[in-house]
Design a protein around this motif. Structure first.
Motif, PDB file in Angstrom:
ATOM      1  N   GLY A 153       0.798  -1.229   0.000  1.00  0.00           N
ATOM      2  CA  GLY A 153       0.000   0.000   0.000  1.00  0.00           C
ATOM      3  C   GLY A 153       0.830   1.277   0.000  1.00  0.00           C
ATOM      4  N   ASN A 154       2.112   1.157   0.296  1.00  0.00           N
ATOM      5  CA  ASN A 154       3.019   2.300   0.234  1.00  0.00           C
ATOM      6  C   ASN A 154       3.886   2.212  -1.018  1.00  0.00           C
ATOM      7  OD1 ASN A 154       2.770   1.588   3.399  1.00  0.00           O
ATOM      8  ND2 ASN A 154       2.858   3.788   3.074  1.00  0.00           N
ATOM      9  N   ASP A 155       3.620   1.225  -1.854  1.00  0.00           N
ATOM     10  CA  ASP A 155       4.434   0.963  -3.038  1.00  0.00           C
ATOM     11  C   ASP A 155       3.539   0.944  -4.275  1.00  0.00           C
ATOM     12  OD1 ASP A 155       6.729   0.350  -4.485  1.00  0.00           O
ATOM     13  OD2 ASP A 155       6.768  -1.764  -3.926  1.00  0.00           O
ATOM     14  N   ILE A 156       3.455  -0.174  -4.955  1.00  0.00           N
ATOM     15  CA  ILE A 156       2.755  -0.244  -6.239  1.00  0.00           C
ATOM     16  C   ILE A 156       1.248  -0.022  -6.129  1.00  0.00           C
ATOM     17  CG2 ILE A 156       4.485  -1.661  -7.410  1.00  0.00           C
ATOM     18  CD1 ILE A 156       2.697  -4.108  -6.841  1.00  0.00           C
ATOM     19  N   ALA A 157       0.664  -0.281  -4.967  1.00  0.00           N
ATOM     20  CA  ALA A 157      -0.787  -0.108  -4.804  1.00  0.00           C
ATOM     21  C   ALA A 157      -1.140   1.168  -4.044  1.00  0.00           C
ATOM     22  CB  ALA A 157      -1.377  -1.325  -4.097  1.00  0.00           C
ATOM     23  N   GLU A 158      -0.209   2.120  -3.970  1.00  0.00           N
ATOM     24  CA  GLU A 158      -0.438   3.324  -3.163  1.00  0.00           C
ATOM     25  C   GLU A 158      -1.704   4.075  -3.567  1.00  0.00           C
ATOM     26  OE1 GLU A 158       1.823   7.192  -1.332  1.00  0.00           O
ATOM     27  OE2 GLU A 158       2.734   6.200  -3.043  1.00  0.00           O
ATOM     28  N   ALA A 159      -1.950   4.231  -4.861  1.00  0.00           N
ATOM     29  CA  ALA A 159      -3.129   4.970  -5.315  1.00  0.00           C
ATOM     30  C   ALA A 159      -4.419   4.292  -4.843  1.00  0.00           C
ATOM     31  CB  ALA A 159      -3.127   5.112  -6.832  1.00  0.00           C
ATOM     32  N   LYS A 160      -4.430   2.966  -4.809  1.00  0.00           N
ATOM     33  CA  LYS A 160      -5.634   2.247  -4.377  1.00  0.00           C
ATOM     34  C   LYS A 160      -5.911   2.458  -2.887  1.00  0.00           C
ATOM     35  CE  LYS A 160      -5.270  -1.421  -7.798  1.00  0.00           C
ATOM     36  NZ  LYS A 160      -6.368  -1.634  -8.599  1.00  0.00           N
ATOM     37  N   TRP A 161      -4.896   2.813  -2.122  1.00  0.00           N
ATOM     38  CA  TRP A 161      -5.070   3.073  -0.690  1.00  0.00           C
ATOM     39  C   TRP A 161      -5.347   4.542  -0.404  1.00  0.00           C
ATOM     40  CZ3 TRP A 161      -5.076  -0.370   3.390  1.00  0.00           C
ATOM     41  CH2 TRP A 161      -4.805  -1.700   3.063  1.00  0.00           C
TER      42      TRP A 161
END
Length: 182
Positions: free
Chosen positions: A103-111
């Motif tokens: 969630g702080n990397d590749i999926a940050e936008a989703k979080w």
């Protein structure tokens, strides 16, 4: 100890709090609290570390954006907003984890960003949306309907998880195909 100095607690030594308690509520004690929080999945794997001026409100946002990922929580609150302290704790927890949480990397936008309901378009909706003969009003109506469908799916997941919180999405964003809490 001055305001800018603080003993940073080890993430591993903090207690796991259930994201949704047995009454279907988020931890109300975190309402209006400033601090850093780590969000964990069912297996207690760290997925996201963030900080907020209102942890409770941020938890609600993350829950609707990632309804299948938010199961456990660890927090450290502070009395007054101080970005240096908050960033320091966040960095220490990520370092302690040994790798950057998804969630702080590749999926940050989703979080961290509003949900883009356009990504959930069916093939028929995509064809309709890209039709050059469709006007802006019809496009907005289509996006609103897609947003409502995505919202209903999220609310159904949260209902099966036992959530009893009042979740209200911002109706004005739906016409642009976005979902975010009001």
């Amino acid at each position: 100890m001055t305001n800018t100095q603080m003993q940073i607690p080890e993430l591993s030594k903090l207690e796991y709090l259930p994201y949704i308690d047995s009454q279907g509520k988020l931890p109300i004690s975190l309402q209006g609290k400033i601090g850093v929080y780590g969000i964990f999945d069912q297996d207690k794997k760290l997925l996201f570390v963030g900080y907020s001026r209102d942890i409770y409100q941020s938890m609600k946002q993350h829950l609707v954006r990632q309804p299948n990922s938010c199961y456990w929580l660890k927090t450290q609150t502070i009395e007054r907003p101080n970005r240096t302290i908050l960033e320091g704790i966040k960095t220490a927890w990520i370092n302690e984890n040994g790798s950057l949480p998804i969630g702080n990397d590749i999926a940050e936008a989703k979080w961290n960003q509003p949900i883009d309901a356009k990504q959930e378009m069916t093939e028929a909706e995509a064809i309709q949306y890209s039709d050059p003969l469709i006007d802006e009003v019809a496009k907005e109506k289509l996006l609103k309907n897609i947003s409502r469908r995505v919202e209903a799916n999220i609310l159904e997941i949260l209902k099966t998880r036992g959530l009893e919180e009042n979740i209200r999405f911002n109706p004005k964003l739906k016409t642009s195909g976005l979902l975010d809490l009001k």
